[in-house]
Scaffold this motif. Structure first.
Motif, PDB file in Angstrom:
ATOM      1  N   TYR A   5       0.836  -1.193   0.000  1.00 59.15           N
ATOM      2  CA  TYR A   5       0.000   0.000   0.000  1.00 59.15           C
ATOM      3  C   TYR A   5       0.884   1.261   0.000  1.00 59.15           C
ATOM      4  O   TYR A   5       0.660   2.208  -0.747  1.00 59.15           O
ATOM      5  CB  TYR A   5      -0.907  -0.022   1.235  1.00 59.15           C
ATOM      6  CG  TYR A   5      -1.919   1.107   1.226  1.00 59.15           C
ATOM      7  CD1 TYR A   5      -2.933   1.120   0.270  1.00 59.15           C
ATOM      8  CD2 TYR A   5      -1.838   2.143   2.151  1.00 59.15           C
ATOM      9  CE1 TYR A   5      -3.846   2.154   0.246  1.00 59.15           C
ATOM     10  CE2 TYR A   5      -2.748   3.177   2.116  1.00 59.15           C
ATOM     11  CZ  TYR A   5      -3.750   3.176   1.170  1.00 59.15           C
ATOM     12  OH  TYR A   5      -4.638   4.202   1.132  1.00 59.15           O
ATOM     13  N   LYS A   9       1.215   4.376  -2.733  1.00 53.68           N
ATOM     14  CA  LYS A   9       0.918   5.766  -2.368  1.00 53.68           C
ATOM     15  C   LYS A   9       2.066   6.701  -2.758  1.00 53.68           C
ATOM     16  O   LYS A   9       1.900   7.903  -2.798  1.00 53.68           O
ATOM     17  CB  LYS A   9       0.687   5.887  -0.845  1.00 53.68           C
ATOM     18  CG  LYS A   9      -0.556   5.189  -0.345  1.00 53.68           C
ATOM     19  CD  LYS A   9      -1.824   5.694  -0.974  1.00 53.68           C
ATOM     20  CE  LYS A   9      -2.255   7.019  -0.369  1.00 53.68           C
ATOM     21  NZ  LYS A   9      -3.517   7.483  -1.008  1.00 53.68           N
ATOM     22  N   ALA A  22      -8.765   4.755 -14.875  1.00 49.27           N
ATOM     23  CA  ALA A  22      -8.929   3.336 -14.537  1.00 49.27           C
ATOM     24  C   ALA A  22     -10.386   2.947 -14.736  1.00 49.27           C
ATOM     25  O   ALA A  22     -11.290   3.729 -14.428  1.00 49.27           O
ATOM     26  CB  ALA A  22      -8.514   3.095 -13.097  1.00 49.27           C
ATOM     27  N   SER A  24     -11.741   0.437 -13.147  1.00 49.42           N
ATOM     28  CA  SER A  24     -12.186   0.231 -11.761  1.00 49.42           C
ATOM     29  C   SER A  24     -10.944   0.251 -10.885  1.00 49.42           C
ATOM     30  O   SER A  24      -9.823   0.044 -11.377  1.00 49.42           O
ATOM     31  CB  SER A  24     -12.909  -1.102 -11.614  1.00 49.42           C
ATOM     32  OG  SER A  24     -11.965  -2.156 -11.716  1.00 49.42           O
ATOM     33  N   PHE A  25     -11.137   0.496  -9.571  1.00 54.40           N
ATOM     34  CA  PHE A  25      -9.987   0.570  -8.667  1.00 54.40           C
ATOM     35  C   PHE A  25      -9.277  -0.785  -8.597  1.00 54.40           C
ATOM     36  O   PHE A  25      -8.057  -0.869  -8.579  1.00 54.40           O
ATOM     37  CB  PHE A  25     -10.454   1.013  -7.273  1.00 54.40           C
ATOM     38  CG  PHE A  25      -9.332   1.085  -6.279  1.00 54.40           C
ATOM     39  CD1 PHE A  25      -8.369   2.091  -6.369  1.00 54.40           C
ATOM     40  CD2 PHE A  25      -9.222   0.144  -5.267  1.00 54.40           C
ATOM     41  CE1 PHE A  25      -7.310   2.150  -5.452  1.00 54.40           C
ATOM     42  CE2 PHE A  25      -8.175   0.206  -4.356  1.00 54.40           C
ATOM     43  CZ  PHE A  25      -7.218   1.212  -4.451  1.00 54.40           C
ATOM     44  N   LEU A  26     -10.058  -1.874  -8.591  1.00 55.08           N
ATOM     45  CA  LEU A  26      -9.444  -3.193  -8.392  1.00 55.08           C
ATOM     46  C   LEU A  26      -8.720  -3.729  -9.630  1.00 55.08           C
ATOM     47  O   LEU A  26      -7.764  -4.472  -9.520  1.00 55.08           O
ATOM     48  CB  LEU A  26     -10.504  -4.204  -7.937  1.00 55.08           C
ATOM     49  CG  LEU A  26     -10.882  -4.101  -6.460  1.00 55.08           C
ATOM     50  CD1 LEU A  26     -11.888  -5.187  -6.101  1.00 55.08           C
ATOM     51  CD2 LEU A  26      -9.653  -4.239  -5.547  1.00 55.08           C
ATOM     52  N   GLY A  28      -7.945  -1.596 -12.498  1.00 56.84           N
ATOM     53  CA  GLY A  28      -7.281  -0.559 -13.298  1.00 56.84           C
ATOM     54  C   GLY A  28      -7.742  -0.642 -14.744  1.00 56.84           C
ATOM     55  O   GLY A  28      -8.942  -0.743 -15.020  1.00 56.84           O
ATOM     56  N   LYS A  56      -3.388   2.166 -15.687  1.00 53.49           N
ATOM     57  CA  LYS A  56      -3.524   1.750 -14.290  1.00 53.49           C
ATOM     58  C   LYS A  56      -3.595   0.232 -14.156  1.00 53.49           C
ATOM     59  O   LYS A  56      -4.248  -0.449 -14.959  1.00 53.49           O
ATOM     60  CB  LYS A  56      -4.799   2.362 -13.689  1.00 53.49           C
ATOM     61  CG  LYS A  56      -4.691   3.865 -13.452  1.00 53.49           C
ATOM     62  CD  LYS A  56      -3.768   4.161 -12.296  1.00 53.49           C
ATOM     63  CE  LYS A  56      -3.601   5.648 -12.036  1.00 53.49           C
ATOM     64  NZ  LYS A  56      -2.516   5.910 -11.060  1.00 53.49           N
ATOM     65  N   PRO A  58      -4.125  -2.833 -10.807  1.00 57.97           N
ATOM     66  CA  PRO A  58      -4.968  -2.852  -9.610  1.00 57.97           C
ATOM     67  C   PRO A  58      -4.506  -1.889  -8.521  1.00 57.97           C
ATOM     68  O   PRO A  58      -3.310  -1.631  -8.367  1.00 57.97           O
ATOM     69  CB  PRO A  58      -4.833  -4.313  -9.142  1.00 57.97           C
ATOM     70  CG  PRO A  58      -4.605  -5.072 -10.389  1.00 57.97           C
ATOM     71  CD  PRO A  58      -3.763  -4.186 -11.247  1.00 57.97           C
ATOM     72  N   CYS A  59      -5.483  -1.361  -7.794  1.00 59.39           N
ATOM     73  CA  CYS A  59      -5.268  -0.525  -6.609  1.00 59.39           C
ATOM     74  C   CYS A  59      -4.466   0.738  -6.902  1.00 59.39           C
ATOM     75  O   CYS A  59      -3.666   1.190  -6.080  1.00 59.39           O
ATOM     76  CB  CYS A  59      -4.574  -1.311  -5.503  1.00 59.39           C
ATOM     77  SG  CYS A  59      -5.344  -2.889  -5.170  1.00 59.39           S
ATOM     78  N   GLY A  60      -4.630   1.301  -8.090  1.00 63.00           N
ATOM     79  CA  GLY A  60      -4.008   2.584  -8.413  1.00 63.00           C
ATOM     80  C   GLY A  60      -2.555   2.489  -8.847  1.00 63.00           C
ATOM     81  O   GLY A  60      -1.922   3.506  -9.139  1.00 63.00           O
TER      82      GLY A  60
END
Ligand code: HEM
Length: 526
Positions: A5, A9, A22, A24-26, A28, A56, A58-60
């Motif tokens: 994580y 970030k 993206a 979706s967040f999961l 990308g 993107k 996954p998760c950004g």
């Protein structure tokens, strides 16, 4: 997880690059790359953002998506082993199949290529022409005999199925001097496994699989190790495939390792074994390295790519009857010159329209749509033309930090209008003959500057072999057979299974399918 994580970030220079939102967040943008028709989103992104973009995962997480020719030259050639295949892909490949040339990096990779490459050179590939032509003409004759026995002249044929055995026989003879024909059961089980390998191993991934593939570079080796041994159907199939390949390769290779050199060996395996014996200790491959490299090279990398490329060529000819007619005229004229005399065998490189058809299909239907790399140190990647960042900065060279994951889009590069002309999204072989394809000064790919065989120190090892084989098969098949579309062929989808496979829309669960009407040329279907 916390570390993962935190990494995500961190601010990245890629954040300022233009790119699609993206989905979706999961997931990308990875579902778009892996589940939509191969290359379709690459082309959309190239039109919207140019040849460099941030996409993107996954998760950004960010990926550098790139098709710029100068950047590709740098990533695939200049930077050498500072841009490696991503860690997880290498780990999984090596633990599933053993460390062959495809999964090796650095000096190990260099040593393996050094021994293998000469066996696939220009004269070595040309020496296989009689073998390739014989296998292709046997296929035409088998079809003719079958039609005659059924009192028919044409039938609906699933092309990948139709080609699989003939191409396996050709590869077996040219690479190992091994005739799969005499080994019915072995051949059938192995051919079926080769045929299903890409679909079952990598095709039509669920969202869960897309997510996993997107995060796997962040997982520790123990977690990947666990994954390799999971009893999922895809992995169980892959393990069985590796077992089968090992069995066949063992039979073929073990005997050669002890064979005397009588100076008359023409197959790739013999050449490689002999070259290895005469190497100094520093460069010589161990028997295990030799075994794994040969198995992966010849049984793994060479078959499905060739069958699929040939399939797309026949599909495009069925789609373009005028070009099919023009090609047949060129081939039959050359054949008349041979007059059945082997010593007058035509030089296939001189058939300009046939070579244009092959190049155009490799360009238009790029069978390996993406390559994956990771920077193992900070890098500055040059660009062929400047881009504007989201914050308005003009970027002429792109700084990418150590650890950046890169998706090389062969699919977008092969449709770049600056390289191939304004009508790059149209299949038109004559572009190779009328000056549309220009030399832009960026030599990237190994044949026709295409990215279809990759580029640089990891470019396809067997590309000359593959081109010669496709020339021979096309020459024989188009001499004797005609190819037309079936109704189902109008619903063909291009599915991304690492290799771009044809499937019939609505029948994806049936796997790899390309149904065409095949007719004897002297009885064409009108
Ligand atoms: C039309 C047929 C073929 C196509 C489109 C094709 C495409 C490719 C591509 C794009 C790569 C680069 C992968 C990367 O950089 O990550 C590659 C690598 C490779 N190909 Fe092919 N290939 C074909 C036929 C063959 C044949 C016939 C052989 C062997 C007889 C072969 C052996 C290999 C090997 C060993 C590699 C790995 C090279 C390395 O990592 O150094 N390929 N191929």
């Amino acid at each position: 997880m916390h570390l993962y994580y935190w990494r995500l970030k961190r601010k990245s220079p890629l954040d300022d690059l233009p790119g699609p939102p993206a989905e979706s967040f999961l997931l990308g943008n990875l579902r778009q790359l892996m589940r939509e028709q191969a290359g379709s989103f690459d082309r959309k992104w190239q039109n919207a953002y140019g040849t460099v973009a941030r996409i993107k995962a996954p998760c950004g997480d960010n990926r550098l998506w790139v098709s710029d020719p100068k950047a590709l030259q740098y990533i695939l050639q200049t930077s050498r082993y500072n841009m490696v295949k991503p860690y997880a892909a290498r780990f999984l490949l090596n633990s599933a199949t053993g460390p062959g040339v495809n999964g090796a990096e650095g000096e190990d990779h260099y040593r393996q290529r050094r021994i293998l490459l000469p066996a696939f050179g220009p004269s070595e590939s040309r020496a296989q022409i009689p073998v390739f032509r014989q296998c292709a003409s046997d296929l035409v004759e088998e079809f003719r005999t079958k039609m005659e026995s059924q009192g028919s002249t044409s039938r609906d044929t699933n092309i990948p199925h139709f080609l699989t055995y003939a191409i396996l026989n050709a590869l077996g003879l040219a690479a190992f001097n091994y005739n799969f024909r005499g080994h019915g059961k072995d051949r059938e089980e192995f051919a079926a496994s080769l045929r299903d390998f890409m679909v079952k191993g990598f095709g039509l991934p669920s969202n869960g699989k897309v997510f996993f593939q997107g995060i796997m570079d962040h997982l520790p080796t123990w977690a990947l190790d666990l994954m390799v041994n999971l009893p999922t159907s895809g992995l169980t199939f892959l393990r069985r495939h590796v077992e089968l390949s090992n069995g066949i390769a063992q039979k073929l290779i073990q005997s050669r390792l002890t064979e005397e050199d009588d100076g008359d060996q023409k197959d790739a395996l013999s050449r490689i074994v002999i070259a290895n014996r005469s190497e100094s200790e520093k460069w010589r491959l161990s028997d295990t390295e030799l075994f794994l490299s040969l198995r992966n090279t010849i049984l793994g990398a060479g078959h499905e790519t060739t069958v699929t490329s040939m399939g797309w060529i026949l599909f495009q000819l069925a789609n373009h009857p005028d070009e099919q007619r023009q090609l047949r005229e060129e081939i039959l004229a050359a054949r008349a010159g041979e007059n059945g005399d082997d010593s007058r065998m035509v030089n296939l490189d001189t058939l300009s329209f046939m070579n244009a058809v092959i190049k155009e299909t490799l360009r238009f239907d790029t069978v390996v749509p993406h390559l994956f790399r990771e920077a193992i140190r900070d890098e500055v990647v040059p660009l062929s033309k400047p881009i504007r960042s989201k914050s308005g900065k003009v970027i002429e060279e792109l700084f990418i930090p150590k650890g950046t994951s890169i998706i090389v889009s062969n699919a977008a590069y092969n449709r770049n209008k600056d390289l191939w002309g304004e009508d790059a999204d149209v299949w038109r072989p004559s572009r190779w003959l009328d000056g549309t394809v220009k030399n832009t000064g960026f030599n990237v790919g190994v044949w026709g500057n295409l990215m279809s065989f990759g580029a640089g120190h990891r470019a396809c090892l067997g590309w000359r072999f593959a081109v010669t084989e496709m020339q021979c098969f096309l020459f024989e098949l188009v001499s004797g057979l005609q190819f037309d579309l079936t109704e189902k062929a109008t619903r063909i989808r291009r599915e991304n299974c690492l290799v771009m496979l044809p499937m019939v829309g609505g029948e994806e669960q049936k796997g790899n399918q390309l149904p065409l009407i095949v007719s004897l040329v002297d009885h064409p279907k009108l």
